[in-house]
Design a protein around this motif. Structure first.
Motif, PDB file in Angstrom:
ATOM      1  N   ILE A  20       1.433 -27.916  38.666  1.00 19.44           N
ATOM      2  CA  ILE A  20       1.820 -29.322  38.615  1.00 19.44           C
ATOM      3  C   ILE A  20       1.222 -29.986  37.388  1.00 19.44           C
ATOM      4  CG2 ILE A  20       1.502 -31.568  39.734  1.00 19.44           C
ATOM      5  CD1 ILE A  20       1.722 -30.113  42.421  1.00 19.44           C
ATOM      6  N   GLY A  21      -0.042 -29.658  37.088  1.00 16.68           N
ATOM      7  CA  GLY A  21      -0.678 -30.220  35.896  1.00 16.68           C
ATOM      8  C   GLY A  21       0.068 -29.857  34.630  1.00 16.68           C
ATOM      9  N   GLY A  22       0.499 -28.595  34.551  1.00 20.88           N
ATOM     10  CA  GLY A  22       1.265 -28.180  33.384  1.00 20.88           C
ATOM     11  C   GLY A  22       2.579 -28.915  33.272  1.00 20.88           C
ATOM     12  N   SER A  23       3.227 -29.163  34.411  1.00 20.58           N
ATOM     13  CA  SER A  23       4.521 -29.840  34.398  1.00 20.58           C
ATOM     14  C   SER A  23       4.386 -31.337  34.151  1.00 20.58           C
ATOM     15  CB  SER A  23       5.226 -29.592  35.741  1.00 20.58           C
ATOM     16  OG  SER A  23       6.445 -30.275  35.805  1.00 20.58           O
ATOM     17  N   SER A  24       3.433 -31.990  34.835  1.00 22.64           N
ATOM     18  CA  SER A  24       3.338 -33.455  34.784  1.00 22.64           C
ATOM     19  C   SER A  24       2.723 -33.971  33.498  1.00 22.64           C
ATOM     20  CB  SER A  24       2.518 -33.955  35.973  1.00 22.64           C
ATOM     21  OG  SER A  24       3.141 -33.622  37.193  1.00 22.64           O
ATOM     22  N   THR A  25       1.893 -33.186  32.851  1.00 21.79           N
ATOM     23  CA  THR A  25       1.267 -33.659  31.613  1.00 21.79           C
ATOM     24  C   THR A  25       2.310 -33.945  30.547  1.00 21.79           C
ATOM     25  OG1 THR A  25      -0.718 -32.379  32.102  1.00 21.79           O
ATOM     26  CG2 THR A  25      -0.465 -33.144  29.850  1.00 21.79           C
ATOM     27  N   GLY A  26       3.382 -33.163  30.532  1.00 23.74           N
ATOM     28  CA  GLY A  26       4.429 -33.387  29.548  1.00 23.74           C
ATOM     29  C   GLY A  26       5.082 -34.741  29.687  1.00 23.74           C
ATOM     30  N   VAL A  27       5.392 -35.137  30.929  1.00 17.17           N
ATOM     31  CA  VAL A  27       6.064 -36.409  31.105  1.00 17.17           C
ATOM     32  C   VAL A  27       5.106 -37.587  31.032  1.00 17.17           C
ATOM     33  CG1 VAL A  27       8.082 -35.588  32.325  1.00 17.17           C
ATOM     34  CG2 VAL A  27       5.997 -36.011  33.595  1.00 17.17           C
ATOM     35  N   ALA A  28       3.807 -37.353  31.259  1.00 16.54           N
ATOM     36  CA  ALA A  28       2.844 -38.447  31.144  1.00 16.54           C
ATOM     37  C   ALA A  28       2.484 -38.729  29.694  1.00 16.54           C
ATOM     38  CB  ALA A  28       1.584 -38.131  31.945  1.00 16.54           C
ATOM     39  N   PHE A  29       2.229 -37.675  28.908  1.00 13.83           N
ATOM     40  CA  PHE A  29       1.739 -37.872  27.551  1.00 13.83           C
ATOM     41  C   PHE A  29       2.647 -37.288  26.474  1.00 13.83           C
ATOM     42  CE2 PHE A  29      -2.196 -38.613  29.884  1.00 13.83           C
ATOM     43  CZ  PHE A  29      -2.712 -39.695  29.192  1.00 13.83           C
ATOM     44  N   GLY A  30       3.812 -36.731  26.870  1.00 13.79           N
ATOM     45  CA  GLY A  30       4.744 -36.218  25.862  1.00 13.79           C
ATOM     46  C   GLY A  30       5.150 -37.257  24.840  1.00 13.79           C
TER      47      GLY A  30
END
Length: 350
Positions: A20-30
């Protein structure tokens, strides 16, 4: 034996949290990394911190919904919890391998729904309410950003003029919104890693949130750079102002849903904002009356719109993301249903 199984359960929950961390970091800080405001390592550290904050303050509401709202808590035995979490983790891992931010909450809900349907104990009313809010939040995110992109974007850019007035202020604002997004991710997504264990009573609420939040933080460092590249660079060429608009709207929608206990997808909402903003900006040169007229756009208008759209977001990447949104929950739900149906027939759950 039960203690060993408990360790396995926590390990599987951590596996889910890391993905989840790998997936959500993209949409939070991409958007922030894509516009060059922060490095990926700094973004990962901020993600880890604010995910924990969101999990402890708002995320408990979502944990309760996912841990007992769809399926009665007593059906989440330790073995069943491990199975559900494993299906969730493998489906999200598929998205990370494809470098796409998956709909983690939808994947988690699909796995729990698959279990409940197989056992005949699913609360369909909760399913209907949650799915309805998924649809409404995605539509709202797209059209709010499309409206801003078409009618207000240039005015917002001119009014803020962040880059020329104070670049430090601009960077601070964009990073602050990214932290707000990370907070929303923690509020919504910590439940996806630990709700079955908390619902079954194997973990207390606060220890469960801590396990999920820390695992998501690890995933931000280990896998987050992959999805940050996709969201921040491949979909659209984001300015600071565009990052601020998309993330502000997405974070506000996510936070509101989390307060209500609705497990919602950060990936879906933010990417809908980015696509909506890009579509709205791309349609600025074409009057609405031309889009709505029966004969449609002229050849020149279609060429103008297509050229502008390709500068703002890549339709091919968008199609790949939407396909993954559909595939991962479907895989998780179908596999969970088949596995629990087989286990029920073989009397392995008694």
């Amino acid at each position: 034996m039960s203690s060993a199984l408990f360790v396995v359960g926590v390990a599987v929950a951590a596996f889910v949290g890391i993905n989840i961390g790998g997936s959500s970091t993209g949409v939070a800080f991409g958007p922030a990394t894509g516009s060059g405001v922060v490095s990926m390592r700094t973004a990962s550290a901020l993600m880890a911190l604010f995910v924990l904050l969101g999990g402890f303050t708002v995320g408990t509401n979502v944990v309760r919904t996912l841990g007992s709202g769809f399926v009665p808590a007593e059906y989440f035995t330790l073995g069943a919890s491990i199975g559900v979490l494993l299906f969730i983790g493998l489906a999200i891992l598929l998205g990370n391998v494809l470098k796409v931010s998956t709909s983690t909450s939808q994947t988690a809900v699909a796995a729990v729904v698959g279990m409940g349907a197989a056992l005949g104990v699913l609360n369909w009313e909760t399913v209907g309410v949650v799915v309805l809010w998924w649809l409404l939040s995605t539509i709202l995110a797209f059209w709010l950003c499309a409206f801003v992109g078409r009618y207000l974007y240039d005015a917002v850019v001119d009014a803020l003029d962040l880059e020329s007035r104070n670049s430090r202020l601009a960077e601070f604002v964009v990073v602050g919104i990214g932290c707000y997004m990370a907070f929303s991710a923690g509020a919504s997504n910590v439940a996806n890693a630990v709700a079955p264990l908390v619902g079954s009573g194997q973990l207390g609420m606060l220890p469960g949130v801590a396990v999920g939040g820390l695992a998501i933080g690890v995933g931000a460092f280990a896998l987050g750079h992959r999805t940050m590249e996709t969201v921040g660079e491949d979909i659209t060429d984001l300015s600071l102002e565009a990052s601020l608009i998309a993330e502000s709207i997405a974070a506000s929608i996510l936070t509101g849903l989390s307060w209500a206990g609705i497990p919602a997808s950060l990936a879906v909402v933010l990417t809908a904002c980015i696509i909506g903003l890009g579509w709205g900006r791309a349609s600025r040169q074409i009057p609405l009356r031309a889009i709505a007229r029966p004969e449609g756009l002229t050849a020149a208008e279609r060429e103008t719109q297509a050229a502008d759209r390709l500068k703002l977001f890549d339709p091919r990447v968008t199609k790949r993301i939407v396909s993954t949104w559909i595939a991962t929950p479907t895989v998780a739900g179908a596999v969970a249903f088949a596995a629990f149906e087989a286990a029920e027939r073989l009397h392995l759950l008694t």
